[in-house]
Design an enzyme around this catalytic site. Structure first.
Site, short mmCIF file in Angstrom:
data_model
loop_
_atom_site.label_atom_id
_atom_site.label_comp_id
_atom_site.label_asym_id
_atom_site.label_seq_id
_atom_site.Cartn_x
_atom_site.Cartn_y
_atom_site.Cartn_z
N TRP A 1 33.42 -33.06 -94.80
CA TRP A 1 33.01 -31.69 -94.65
C TRP A 1 32.66 -31.21 -93.37
CZ3 TRP A 1 27.81 -30.02 -93.59
CH2 TRP A 1 27.78 -28.50 -93.95
N HIS A 2 32.27 -31.89 -92.43
CA HIS A 2 32.07 -31.64 -91.16
C HIS A 2 33.35 -31.31 -90.27
CE1 HIS A 2 27.86 -32.85 -91.71
NE2 HIS A 2 27.64 -32.12 -90.67
#
Length: 259
Positions: A132-133
């Site tokens: 997600w990052h």
């Protein structure tokens, strides 16, 4: 405002951020006779970088929360504890970016089974958060290391807390100090796991070697041992302070700590 000004001062006068982001070149490309970072300074590079990341996000989130208040919106506090006031993986991740933690618990952790399947779901959760990052190997390294050490901590604590032998030792005078010594080891793993965001797999291994296996021609005899002893002693004293803080919180109605 104070945090923002502090960041500017640190970036202008401290070079730990620049060293950290060019660590591969410094360790593997530069001639050690020209530029060599001693073990004690390598330790400080990691320590100050973790504090830099904490202050950076604290500033971003609190500025955003302040702006939200102008619209009458009460944003949650994302940093519930200072980064230096943690000695367990579980405690650290409950207090770091707590709004994301709450979202993960509600929409990922509980649907996957919650506490009953914790050891099986921790890995996918950390890998999901890493992806997600950003889709980079350094985030894979971060997720993998956190998963391994989080599971190891969870297994060890659950085993010790269910042991009748350990329950009988809790009242001993030395038990508190033994727990503090174990917490020091845990903090070292916690720091290494989160520095993997910056260094990845290979960079983390290079960082560890730069501290505990530097070229003998550039360090004095016993310097690595002395640096390690001083660092561990400072962490040990810090953990005892953290224990005291948890006990004060428990007296004010918080969760009673279990050492």
């Amino acid at each position: 405002l104070g945090c923002a000004l502090g960041l500017e001062v640190v970036l202008h006068y401290g070079y730990y951020h620049a060293i950290s982001h060019n660590l591969d070149k410094i360790l593997n490309m530069f001639d050690k006779r020209v530029f060599f970072i001693p073990p004690w300074e390598m330790m400080l590079v990691g320590f100050f970088m973790l504090n830099f990341i904490y202050i950076k996000f604290l500033t971003i989130w609190r500025v955003s929360a302040s702006l939200a208040l102008t619209d009458g919106i009460q944003a949650p506090e994302n940093m519930r504890r200072c980064v230096n006031n943690n000695y367990t993986f579980s405690g650290f991740w409950r207090s770091w970016h707590s709004s994301l933690h709450a979202w993960i618990v509600r929409y990922v952790y509980i649907p996957l089974g919650g506490r009953s399947t914790q050891l099986l779901t921790v890995g996918p959760i950390f890998l999901f958060v890493g992806a997600w990052h950003d889709l980079e190997t350094r985030w894979l390294a971060w997720g993998s290391l956190n998963c391994v050490f989080f599971c190891a901590e969870s297994l060890l604590l659950s085993t010790l807390r269910s042991s009748k032998l350990v329950e009988g030792l809790r009242g001993a005078l030395w038990w508190r100090y033994l727990c503090a010594a174990c917490a020091v080891c845990n903090i070292l793993w916690l720091m290494l796991s989160n520095l993997a965001i910056l260094y990845g797999f290979q960079g983390s291994a290079d960082y560890v070697r730069a501290i505990w296996d530097p070229p003998s021609a550039y360090v004095g005899e016993g310097e690595v041992l002395r640096c390690t002893a001083v660092a561990c002693w400072l962490l040990f004293c810090g953990v005892l302070v953290m224990f005291w803080i948890r006990e004060c919180e428990a007296e004010r109605g918080g969760v009673k700590p279990r050492f």
